[in-house]
Design a protein around this motif. Structure first.
Motif: not given
Length: 244
Positions: A167-184
């Motif tokens: 598994d790449m991430f421990d978080a799931r959609s129901f317990n995630a509180t923040r997400v950041e996407l950096h592209r370029g």
């Protein structure tokens, strides 16, 4: 049906024929056929050696980690499945109650050695020659040699990567509180909150509400990502990643 009588009586009577199979047993039929005895719930370590390689797993606080051949998170299901296989595998037959010549069974140089640790105690199973439908094996605490199904023996010949957590991430959609996407040069940030009615709400860096369903769909896809192959070295391309 079967004719029967008691040893001290003259009366002859009939009993159901299936009782012949119930009582017509060999000593092997009645013995405990477990190949290795240990308490699954108390096991806190597992070591499997084959083909000159050793895989060692350790359990602490309900989580499995890989100790050898390298330090990594272990796949809980894979570790528990290996333990389950060792505790549930049954002897097919006993080929020698006290084997004097281990070489004839390939047990002088075992192809696989599986050791279960429970604190300071050890339970070890060694596997020798593997034939088309069976493998010769021995519990090191007993002198007998017995056979086990070929599939049970082959199941222990897994690579270290098979025991790694993928598994790449421990978080799931129901317990995630923040997400950041950096592209370029672009960064997208989303934070979880609740509206006045207590419903889930996602907002961007400017504090504006965004489509909750789309954010949760993205998080579901991220949380389901699993590694397929582990590389021995870091690809140079990852020094300048397309997306973080």
């Amino acid at each position: 049906d079967l004719y029967a009588k008691t040893p001290d009586g003259k009366r002859v009577f009939l009993i159901s024929s299936y009782l012949d199979g119930t009582f017509n047993r060999t000593p092997f039929d009645l013995r405990d056929k477990a190949v290795l005895k240990f308490d699954h719930d108390k096991a806190d370590g597992l070591e499997i050696a084959h083909d000159g390689n050793t895989i060692q797993l350790a359990k602490a606080g309900g989580d499995w980690t890989m100790v050898k051949p390298y330090a990594a998170r272990a796949d809980f299901a894979a570790a528990e499945a290996a333990l389950g296989s060792l505790s549930s595998t049954q002897m097919q037959k006993i080929v020698s109650p006290e084997a004097k010549d281990l070489k004839m069974y390939g047990l002088d140089k075992p192809t696989v050695t599986a050791t279960v640790m429970s604190g300071s105690t050890r339970a070890a199973l060694v596997i020798g020659r593997i034939d088309a439908d069976a493998a010769y094996a021995r519990d090191l605490s007993r002198p007998m040699v017995f056979t086990i199904p070929q599939a049970a023996a082959m199941d222990l010949e897994k690579s270290a990567d098979m025991f790694r957590r993928k598994d790449m991430f421990d978080a799931r959609s129901f317990n995630a509180t923040r997400v950041e996407l950096h592209r370029g040069g672009e960064t997208l940030t989303f934070e979880h909150s609740k509206d006045k009615d207590g419903k889930d709400l996602w907002k961007n860096a400017a504090g504006k509400a965004v489509d909750t369903a789309k954010v949760e769909e993205m998080l579901t896809k991220l949380s389901s990502l699993r590694a397929q192959i582990f590389q021995d070295r870091v690809d140079p391309a990852l020094k300048m990643p397309a997306l973080v």
